[in-house]
Design a protein around this motif. Structure first.
Motif, mmCIF file in Angstrom:
data_model
loop_
_atom_site.group_PDB
_atom_site.id
_atom_site.type_symbol
_atom_site.label_atom_id
_atom_site.label_comp_id
_atom_site.label_asym_id
_atom_site.label_seq_id
_atom_site.Cartn_x
_atom_site.Cartn_y
_atom_site.Cartn_z
ATOM 1 N N GLN A 1 -2.052 5.344 31.938
ATOM 2 C CA GLN A 1 -2.134 6.097 33.190
ATOM 3 C C GLN A 1 -3.589 6.337 33.593
ATOM 4 N N GLU A 2 -4.433 6.643 32.614
ATOM 5 C CA GLU A 2 -5.857 6.848 32.880
ATOM 6 C C GLU A 2 -6.496 5.573 33.435
ATOM 7 N N LEU A 3 -6.204 4.435 32.813
ATOM 8 C CA LEU A 3 -6.756 3.166 33.288
ATOM 9 C C LEU A 3 -6.239 2.822 34.682
ATOM 10 N N MET A 4 -4.970 3.091 34.937
ATOM 11 C CA MET A 4 -4.406 2.815 36.261
ATOM 12 C C MET A 4 -5.144 3.610 37.328
ATOM 13 N N LYS A 5 -5.400 4.882 37.059
ATOM 14 C CA LYS A 5 -6.134 5.717 38.018
ATOM 15 C C LYS A 5 -7.539 5.172 38.240
ATOM 16 N N GLU A 6 -8.206 4.755 37.176
ATOM 17 C CA GLU A 6 -9.568 4.233 37.288
ATOM 18 C C GLU A 6 -9.603 2.909 38.058
ATOM 19 N N ILE A 7 -8.608 2.054 37.822
ATOM 20 C CA ILE A 7 -8.526 0.783 38.564
ATOM 21 C C ILE A 7 -8.263 1.058 40.037
ATOM 22 N N GLU A 8 -7.315 1.943 40.328
ATOM 23 C CA GLU A 8 -6.989 2.277 41.716
ATOM 24 C C GLU A 8 -8.166 2.936 42.430
ATOM 25 N N ALA A 9 -9.004 3.677 41.678
ATOM 26 C CA ALA A 9 -10.177 4.332 42.268
ATOM 27 C C ALA A 9 -11.352 3.369 42.424
ATOM 28 N N GLY A 10 -11.201 2.150 41.885
ATOM 29 C CA GLY A 10 -12.261 1.161 42.015
ATOM 30 C C GLY A 10 -13.344 1.244 40.952
ATOM 31 N N LEU A 11 -13.112 2.032 39.899
ATOM 32 C CA LEU A 11 -14.105 2.132 38.823
ATOM 33 C C LEU A 11 -14.155 0.862 37.980
ATOM 34 N N TRP A 12 -13.032 0.171 37.899
ATOM 35 C CA TRP A 12 -12.926 -1.089 37.170
ATOM 36 C C TRP A 12 -12.111 -2.066 38.007
ATOM 37 N N THR A 13 -12.377 -3.349 37.851
ATOM 38 C CA THR A 13 -11.402 -4.323 38.322
ATOM 39 C C THR A 13 -10.364 -4.427 37.220
ATOM 40 N N PHE A 14 -9.228 -4.983 37.526
ATOM 41 C CA PHE A 14 -8.191 -5.155 36.513
ATOM 42 C C PHE A 14 -8.733 -5.996 35.360
ATOM 43 N N GLU A 15 -9.438 -7.065 35.700
ATOM 44 C CA GLU A 15 -9.995 -7.975 34.694
ATOM 45 C C GLU A 15 -11.006 -7.260 33.794
ATOM 46 N N GLU A 16 -11.886 -6.457 34.377
ATOM 47 C CA GLU A 16 -12.873 -5.714 33.588
ATOM 48 C C GLU A 16 -12.189 -4.748 32.620
ATOM 49 N N ALA A 17 -11.193 -4.026 33.105
ATOM 50 C CA ALA A 17 -10.478 -3.069 32.258
ATOM 51 C C ALA A 17 -9.749 -3.780 31.121
ATOM 52 N N ASP B 1 10.595 -8.514 40.152
ATOM 53 C CA ASP B 1 11.174 -7.595 41.136
ATOM 54 C C ASP B 1 10.500 -7.845 42.492
ATOM 55 N N PRO B 2 11.243 -8.332 43.494
ATOM 56 C CA PRO B 2 10.628 -8.641 44.785
ATOM 57 C C PRO B 2 10.076 -7.416 45.507
ATOM 58 N N THR B 3 10.440 -6.200 45.070
ATOM 59 C CA THR B 3 9.892 -5.003 45.701
ATOM 60 C C THR B 3 8.523 -4.638 45.127
ATOM 61 N N LYS B 4 8.124 -5.259 44.029
ATOM 62 C CA LYS B 4 6.809 -5.004 43.422
ATOM 63 C C LYS B 4 5.788 -5.926 44.083
ATOM 64 N N ALA B 5 4.758 -5.333 44.651
ATOM 65 C CA ALA B 5 3.769 -6.088 45.418
ATOM 66 C C ALA B 5 2.941 -7.016 44.538
ATOM 67 N N VAL B 6 2.724 -8.210 45.038
ATOM 68 C CA VAL B 6 1.815 -9.164 44.408
ATOM 69 C C VAL B 6 0.393 -8.717 44.730
ATOM 70 N N GLY B 7 -0.490 -8.803 43.721
ATOM 71 C CA GLY B 7 -1.889 -8.444 43.913
ATOM 72 C C GLY B 7 -2.199 -6.980 43.669
ATOM 73 N N LYS B 8 -1.190 -6.202 43.302
ATOM 74 C CA LYS B 8 -1.372 -4.773 43.017
ATOM 75 C C LYS B 8 -0.968 -4.495 41.567
ATOM 76 N N PRO B 9 -1.671 -3.577 40.880
ATOM 77 C CA PRO B 9 -1.284 -3.249 39.505
ATOM 78 C C PRO B 9 -0.021 -2.391 39.470
ATOM 79 N N HIS B 10 0.776 -2.574 38.428
ATOM 80 C CA HIS B 10 2.021 -1.832 38.228
ATOM 81 C C HIS B 10 2.049 -1.292 36.801
#
Length: 140
Positions: A58-74, A108-117
């Motif tokens: 959850q902490e990493l998700m918040k940091e990725i969504e806030a732009g502190l890390w890219t998904f790849e960096e995290a 799941d087609p309701t889960k967006a491509v290009g967004k973290p889940h």
């Protein structure tokens, strides 16, 4: 011909000496394709970050969504999976090749491509998942 088969014959097959992990992944993908087959409607490409606790996920998700890390960096910094070294990239795979909890999110087609889940709990720990592409979507 199947999409994955075309991909495997069009790309150089990794050698065990140069990249043992990728060799094993490619070998099993090819074996699965040859034995079971996979239709183009069931293919996805995703990355993930594996951590031990839901709180860390959850902490990493918040940091990725806030732009502190890219998904790849995290993934490179925090993932406990060997794929973390490649930014968490799992490559392309078909339905039935990943654990069910993982596939429920990815296909799941309701889960967006290009967004973290996530976080998504499996026997391995807690995952954050980034869907790069899915057969029902364009490449992200």
């Amino acid at each position: 011909l199947k999409l994955q088969f075309l991909y495997l014959i069009a790309c150089p097959f990794p050698t065990p000496q140069k990249n043992p992990k990728m060799f094993v992944t490619a070998f099993f993908a090819l074996a699965t394709l040859l034995v079971c087959g996979t239709s183009a409607e069931e293919v996805a490409h995703a990355s993930h970050i594996l951590v031990k606790t839901e709180e860390k996920a959850q902490e990493l998700m918040k940091e990725i969504e806030a732009g502190l890390w890219t998904f790849e960096e995290a993934a490179k910094k925090y993932s406990e999976c060997p794929s973390g070294a490649e930014g968490g990239d799992l490559g392309s795979f078909g339905k039935g090749q990943m654990v069910p909890e993982f596939e429920v999110v990815i296909f799941d087609p309701t889960k967006a491509v290009g967004k973290p889940h996530g976080p998504v709990k499996t026997d391995f720990g807690y995952h954050l998942i980034l869907i790069h592409s899915r057969s029902d979507e364009d490449e992200a």
